[in-house]
Write a protein that holds these residues in place. Structure first.
Motif, PDB file in Angstrom:
ATOM      1  N   ALA B  38       5.693  15.986  32.726  1.00  8.66           N
ATOM      2  CA  ALA B  38       4.850  17.007  32.094  1.00  8.66           C
ATOM      3  C   ALA B  38       5.640  17.817  31.061  1.00  8.66           C
ATOM      4  CB  ALA B  38       4.264  17.932  33.161  1.00  8.66           C
ATOM      5  N   VAL B  39       6.927  18.070  31.366  1.00  8.11           N
ATOM      6  CA  VAL B  39       7.756  18.832  30.417  1.00  8.11           C
ATOM      7  C   VAL B  39       7.935  18.026  29.121  1.00  8.11           C
ATOM      8  CG1 VAL B  39      10.111  19.685  29.992  1.00  8.11           C
ATOM      9  CG2 VAL B  39       8.953  20.235  32.135  1.00  8.11           C
ATOM     10  N   ILE B  40       8.260  16.744  29.287  1.00  4.64           N
ATOM     11  CA  ILE B  40       8.458  15.900  28.089  1.00  4.64           C
ATOM     12  C   ILE B  40       7.161  15.820  27.290  1.00  4.64           C
ATOM     13  CG2 ILE B  40       8.891  13.524  27.314  1.00  4.64           C
ATOM     14  CD1 ILE B  40      11.429  14.829  28.139  1.00  4.64           C
ATOM     15  N   LYS B  41       6.054  15.598  28.015  1.00  5.52           N
ATOM     16  CA  LYS B  41       4.764  15.501  27.317  1.00  5.52           C
ATOM     17  C   LYS B  41       4.448  16.820  26.614  1.00  5.52           C
ATOM     18  CE  LYS B  41       1.871  12.595  27.651  1.00  5.52           C
ATOM     19  NZ  LYS B  41       1.845  11.416  26.792  1.00  5.52           N
ATOM     20  N   GLY B  42       4.666  17.932  27.329  1.00  6.92           N
ATOM     21  CA  GLY B  42       4.383  19.242  26.743  1.00  6.92           C
ATOM     22  C   GLY B  42       5.282  19.517  25.550  1.00  6.92           C
ATOM     23  N   GLU B  43       6.561  19.138  25.687  1.00  3.22           N
ATOM     24  CA  GLU B  43       7.521  19.376  24.616  1.00  3.22           C
ATOM     25  C   GLU B  43       7.127  18.587  23.365  1.00  3.22           C
ATOM     26  OE1 GLU B  43      11.410  18.028  25.613  1.00  3.22           O
ATOM     27  OE2 GLU B  43      12.355  19.159  24.003  1.00  3.22           O
ATOM     28  N   MET B  44       6.818  17.302  23.575  1.00  2.00           N
ATOM     29  CA  MET B  44       6.520  16.459  22.419  1.00  2.00           C
ATOM     30  C   MET B  44       5.162  16.802  21.821  1.00  2.00           C
ATOM     31  SD  MET B  44       9.388  15.135  22.446  1.00  2.00           S
ATOM     32  CE  MET B  44       9.208  14.460  20.833  1.00  2.00           C
ATOM     33  N   SER B  45       4.178  17.050  22.685  1.00  2.00           N
ATOM     34  CA  SER B  45       2.870  17.354  22.106  1.00  2.00           C
ATOM     35  C   SER B  45       2.888  18.752  21.487  1.00  2.00           C
ATOM     36  CB  SER B  45       1.740  17.158  23.114  1.00  2.00           C
ATOM     37  OG  SER B  45       1.488  18.331  23.797  1.00  2.00           O
ATOM     38  N   GLY B  46       3.721  19.650  22.061  1.00  2.00           N
ATOM     39  CA  GLY B  46       3.894  20.973  21.467  1.00  2.00           C
ATOM     40  C   GLY B  46       4.552  20.852  20.100  1.00  2.00           C
ATOM     41  N   ALA B  47       5.597  19.995  20.037  1.00  2.00           N
ATOM     42  CA  ALA B  47       6.293  19.801  18.753  1.00  2.00           C
ATOM     43  C   ALA B  47       5.330  19.222  17.723  1.00  2.00           C
ATOM     44  CB  ALA B  47       7.484  18.874  18.949  1.00  2.00           C
ATOM     45  N   MET B  48       4.494  18.275  18.182  1.00  2.00           N
ATOM     46  CA  MET B  48       3.540  17.650  17.260  1.00  2.00           C
ATOM     47  C   MET B  48       2.529  18.693  16.776  1.00  2.00           C
ATOM     48  SD  MET B  48       2.646  14.944  15.693  1.00  2.00           S
ATOM     49  CE  MET B  48       2.977  13.308  16.323  1.00  2.00           C
ATOM     50  N   ASP B  49       1.977  19.461  17.713  1.00  2.00           N
ATOM     51  CA  ASP B  49       0.978  20.466  17.327  1.00  2.00           C
ATOM     52  C   ASP B  49       1.571  21.494  16.370  1.00  2.00           C
ATOM     53  OD1 ASP B  49      -0.878  19.244  18.821  1.00  2.00           O
ATOM     54  OD2 ASP B  49      -0.811  20.643  20.518  1.00  2.00           O
ATOM     55  N   ASN B 251       2.248   9.223  10.154  1.00  2.00           N
ATOM     56  CA  ASN B 251       3.352   8.793   9.291  1.00  2.00           C
ATOM     57  C   ASN B 251       4.322   9.932   9.003  1.00  2.00           C
ATOM     58  OD1 ASN B 251       2.521   6.166   8.963  1.00  2.00           O
ATOM     59  ND2 ASN B 251       1.033   6.740   7.396  1.00  2.00           N
ATOM     60  N   MET B 252       3.756  11.109   8.766  1.00  2.00           N
ATOM     61  CA  MET B 252       4.621  12.234   8.420  1.00  2.00           C
ATOM     62  C   MET B 252       5.483  12.664   9.599  1.00  2.00           C
ATOM     63  SD  MET B 252       2.325  14.624   5.924  1.00  2.00           S
ATOM     64  CE  MET B 252       0.821  14.639   6.871  1.00  2.00           C
ATOM     65  N   ASN B 253       4.992  12.406  10.812  1.00  2.00           N
ATOM     66  CA  ASN B 253       5.722  12.861  11.997  1.00  2.00           C
ATOM     67  C   ASN B 253       6.224  11.691  12.833  1.00  2.00           C
ATOM     68  OD1 ASN B 253       5.237  15.606  11.381  1.00  2.00           O
ATOM     69  ND2 ASN B 253       3.126  15.276  12.034  1.00  2.00           N
ATOM     70  N   ASP B 254       6.590  10.650  12.113  1.00  2.00           N
ATOM     71  CA  ASP B 254       7.083   9.444  12.761  1.00  2.00           C
ATOM     72  C   ASP B 254       8.254   9.752  13.699  1.00  2.00           C
ATOM     73  OD1 ASP B 254       7.054   6.692  13.020  1.00  2.00           O
ATOM     74  OD2 ASP B 254       8.838   6.528  11.759  1.00  2.00           O
ATOM     75  N   LEU B 255       9.081  10.693  13.283  1.00  2.00           N
ATOM     76  CA  LEU B 255      10.262  11.022  14.081  1.00  2.00           C
ATOM     77  C   LEU B 255       9.858  11.561  15.464  1.00  2.00           C
ATOM     78  CD1 LEU B 255      13.358  11.224  14.055  1.00  2.00           C
ATOM     79  CD2 LEU B 255      13.097  13.578  13.282  1.00  2.00           C
ATOM     80  N   ILE B 256       8.799  12.382  15.468  1.00  2.00           N
ATOM     81  CA  ILE B 256       8.358  12.946  16.762  1.00  2.00           C
ATOM     82  C   ILE B 256       7.867  11.818  17.665  1.00  2.00           C
ATOM     83  CG2 ILE B 256       6.667  14.455  17.896  1.00  2.00           C
ATOM     84  CD1 ILE B 256       6.732  16.235  15.462  1.00  2.00           C
ATOM     85  N   ILE B 257       7.088  10.909  17.075  1.00  2.00           N
ATOM     86  CA  ILE B 257       6.536   9.816  17.882  1.00  2.00           C
ATOM     87  C   ILE B 257       7.662   8.927  18.411  1.00  2.00           C
ATOM     88  CG2 ILE B 257       5.122   7.716  17.730  1.00  2.00           C
ATOM     89  CD1 ILE B 257       3.344   9.413  15.752  1.00  2.00           C
ATOM     90  N   THR B 259      10.753   9.832  18.809  1.00  2.00           N
ATOM     91  CA  THR B 259      11.522  10.622  19.782  1.00  2.00           C
ATOM     92  C   THR B 259      10.817  10.607  21.135  1.00  2.00           C
ATOM     93  OG1 THR B 259      12.239  12.027  17.991  1.00  2.00           O
ATOM     94  CG2 THR B 259      12.571  12.884  20.209  1.00  2.00           C
ATOM     95  N   GLU B 260       9.480  10.700  21.094  1.00  2.00           N
ATOM     96  CA  GLU B 260       8.731  10.681  22.354  1.00  2.00           C
ATOM     97  C   GLU B 260       8.899   9.324  23.048  1.00  2.00           C
ATOM     98  OE1 GLU B 260       4.618  11.722  22.105  1.00  2.00           O
ATOM     99  OE2 GLU B 260       4.428  11.796  24.302  1.00  2.00           O
ATOM    100  N   GLU B 261       8.861   8.262  22.256  1.00  2.00           N
ATOM    101  CA  GLU B 261       9.046   6.923  22.849  1.00  2.00           C
ATOM    102  C   GLU B 261      10.425   6.803  23.486  1.00  2.00           C
ATOM    103  OE1 GLU B 261       6.135   4.616  19.693  1.00  2.00           O
ATOM    104  OE2 GLU B 261       8.291   4.237  19.635  1.00  2.00           O
ATOM    105  N   MET B 262      11.426   7.332  22.759  1.00  2.00           N
ATOM    106  CA  MET B 262      12.788   7.261  23.281  1.00  2.00           C
ATOM    107  C   MET B 262      12.904   8.123  24.546  1.00  2.00           C
ATOM    108  SD  MET B 262      16.255   8.059  21.198  1.00  2.00           S
ATOM    109  CE  MET B 262      16.187   9.808  21.461  1.00  2.00           C
ATOM    110  N   ALA B 263      12.276   9.304  24.492  1.00  2.00           N
ATOM    111  CA  ALA B 263      12.317  10.201  25.660  1.00  2.00           C
ATOM    112  C   ALA B 263      11.661   9.520  26.856  1.00  2.00           C
ATOM    113  CB  ALA B 263      11.616  11.514  25.331  1.00  2.00           C
ATOM    114  N   ASN B 264      10.570   8.805  26.601  1.00  2.00           N
ATOM    115  CA  ASN B 264       9.891   8.115  27.702  1.00  2.00           C
ATOM    116  C   ASN B 264      10.768   7.023  28.302  1.00  2.00           C
ATOM    117  OD1 ASN B 264       7.633   9.686  27.676  1.00  2.00           O
ATOM    118  ND2 ASN B 264       6.541   8.392  26.217  1.00  2.00           N
TER     119      ASN B 264
END
Lengths: 231, 404
Positions: B38-49, B251-257, B259-264
């Protein structure tokens, strides 16, 4: 008819480099309905012989037949199949499952042979009556006396109507009155049901119930005597 | 089967404390896994938002030659007549708001302090800039026709030691490669609670930004927010142009996506480590149980129970321990996630290229909860195979001779 036949059986135990020859070329035949004692001092091979007849162990050489079938070379599961429904066991220690009640312990072999719920109930009730423990049906082993536990073990051994019941020192851990009651129960059930009993013992009070006494020493049968029971 | 389960329940009940603590070990492990997921999901979706809200939007329309990393101000790299284009885009039904933005780089200096900043020329009235307006903590927002006013972030204000109403000197690159310098007055100080953004970004009204950078009627991008980001593809297809390109938030936030994959991936490794530890506890419990019950196993085998039934009995015990652990783990995990989602986890200034908020608010999805639970159950069950095999391979004679 022969329930079991032993042909030239040897059993050698190896522990490290040490070999112990528990049985040395034993030949024996036990007929249906017998009430037979295997006697002899400790280390004479009584228990080993019972284990081979009971398909709990395999001979090093020779053959063991149960109801005409050679069981010497069966694998673990085939031996389990042979035991289930054909052979009943009574052990020296009160070998009940501690988490199950007297009723459930007796029911267990019937479950293993796939008996229906109604037939199980009927048979367990009948056996509890036969060993005079109806009022203890729902007690767990730690709520029963040693003698009562051993009578539950007898009932369990009889549950699937096996052709052979093997008992290893069935009274060894019982006081005299309880031992007497257990032996009388076994004798009565042998007489009433015709099931064959073979029991190992070195207790003279138990031997006197036997109609046939087979004496072993150092892994060989030294005496094989048939006659009337003394009690 | 019922009998096996009944026996398994009673066997576990024989040593209730041991069974409880074994399940609890799994429960704590699972609660940790659920919380971390939940922390990782919250962190990444928070970063995306946060990044969508403050920096990328859902869509941006830019000149095809525009290079974001160079903050180019050449006219050919910019969008011409941006207000007109923004109005056209805003008229599309799925679009919430569209507004031009001009980006430039510059240096702020106050007395002996100076620092590099990026200049955002914005339309102060546009809804896309609401997050900055909402974040105003002191002073007032800039007006569209303000020619001297700027907004700066709280960390930058603190760093420079300036307050609302004070002057700062701003040197800004221009489209012809020169640098223009002017004194501005701080109209307001804002905080988006995202240090990486706030410490770098200075807002000017776009008209003033265009004047000082000599870009006239041009903008770096048209910043678009959608009513629903799932409408992205539909809006992109309506916005095709030969001169401009449309970039979407993915596309603009490819790094976040990525990063989320790597975090997963790291999380899967983390789950394995946690479950490895809890599985060891459970294996230990079951092996102790097998050796304590050697004689019983011998008895069951003697009366004809097959190896696979003995194995099934121990696997039933493992399953019961696992179910107990999972129930505890899910309850503990939900409490932990619920509490942390309420208070947030302060992480401070973590933002580099991505805009992480100063707080992480864990977000538990049903899929993550289900995945971790199933993972925990399977690993525990696999761990239970070893003691079950030991039990099923016991020879009745040895078992009864050696057992208790």
């Amino acid at each position: 008819m022969e329930v079991t036949k032993i042909e030239n059986v040897t059993r050698i135990f190896r522990v490290g480099d040490v070999e112990t020859q528990a049985l040395r070329g034993v030949n024996l035949s036990i007929e249906n309905g017998e009430f037979t004692a295997l006697v002899g001092p400790s280390g004479s091979g009584k228990t080993t012989l019972l284990q081979l007849i009971g398909c709990l162990d395999q001979p090093t050489s020779g053959n063991v037949y149960i109801n005409g079938k050679d069981v010497s070379k069966l694998n673990r599961n085939q031996r389990a199949d042979m035991r289930r429904g054909t052979i009943g066991f009574i052990f020296q220690f009160f070998a009940l499952i501690p988490t199950l009640t007297a009723y459930e312990n007796i029911e267990m072999p019937l479950l293993l042979v796939g008996e229906s719920a109604s037939k199980r109930k009927e048979r367990v009730t009948e056996l509890l009556e036969a060993v005079e423990l109806t009022d203890r049906a729902h007690h767990r082993p730690d709520q029963l006396s040693g003698g009562q536990q051993q009578r539950v073990a007898i009932a369990r051994a009889l549950a699937t109507r096996p052709s052979l019941i093997l008992a290893d020192e069935p009274t060894a851990n019982l006081d005299t009155p309880n031992g007497k009651q257990v032996m009388e129960t076994m004798t009565r059930l042998n007489r009433e049901t015709g099931v064959t009993f073979v029991f190992a013992t070195h207790d003279p009070r138990v031997i006197q119930y036997a109609r046939r006494v087979i004496t072993l020493r150092d892994g060989v049968i030294i005496e094989n005597h048939s006659g009337e029971a003394q009690v | 089967m019922n009998q096996l389960v009944k026996m398994a329940i009673r066997d576990l009940g024989r040593n209730r404390r041991r069974s409880f603590f074994s399940s609890l070990a799994l429960g704590l492990g699972l609660a940790l896994m659920i919380t971390m997921a939940a922390v990782i999901k919250g962190e990444m979706s928070g970063a995306m938002d946060t990044t969508i809200r403050l920096q990328s939007g859902h869509l941006q329309i830019r000149a095809k030659s525009y290079e974001e990393s160079k903050t180019s101000l050449k006219w050919e790299d910019l969008v011409e007549n941006p207000v007109e284009i923004a109005d056209q885009i805003a008229s599309l039904d799925p679009v919430l708001a569209a507004s031009p933005r001009l980006f430039a780089s510059g240096i702020v200096s106050v007395r002996d302090k100076s620092t590099g900043v990026r200049i955002f020329g914005i339309d102060p009235l546009s809804e896309v800039n609401a997050p900055y307006r909402i974040g105003l903590i002191e002073g007032s927002f800039v007006n569209a026709d303000d020619r001297e006013g700027v907004l700066i972030g709280q960390p930058l204000a603190e760093k420079l030691g300036v307050k609302v109403g004070e002057q700062i000197n701003l040197s800004i690159n221009t489209s012809d490669g020169d640098v223009n310098e002017q004194v501005f007055i701080i109209r307001g100080i804002y905080s988006t609670r995202t240090n990486a953004f706030d410490s770098l970004t200075v807002f000017l009204p776009i008209a003033k930004a265009q004047t000082i950078t000599k870009t006239e009627n041009h903008a770096s991008t048209i910043f678009v927010l959608l009513k629903d980001k799932n409408q992205t593809d539909a809006v992109i297809s309506a916005l095709q142009s030969s001169r401009y390109e449309v970039l979407d938030w993915i596309n603009m936030n490819d790094l976040i996506i990525k990063t989320e994959e790597m975090a997963n991936s790291y999380m899967n490794l983390f789950y394995l480590i946690v479950l490895g530890i809890t599985a060891t506890v459970i294996v230990n419990t079951l092996i102790m149980s097998v050796f304590e019950r050697t004689r019983e196993i011998g008895i069951l085998s003697a009366i004809g129970m097959k190896s696979r039934s003995i194995m099934a009995m121990f696997l039933a015990e493992t399953s019961l321990l696992a179910i107990g652990g999972i129930v505890m783990g899910v309850i503990l995990g939900l409490f932990a996630v619920g509490y942390l989602a309420k208070v947030g986890i302060y992480v401070g200034n973590m933002g580099l290229t991505m805009l992480f908020g100063n707080y992480i608010y864990p977000e538990l999805t049903f899929a993550d909860a289900l995945k971790t639970t199933i993972f925990a159950f399977i690993i525990t069950l696999l761990a239970g195979i070893y003691p079950a095999v030991i039990a099923s391979r016991m020879e009745p004679v040895q078992a009864m001779r050696g057992g208790k």
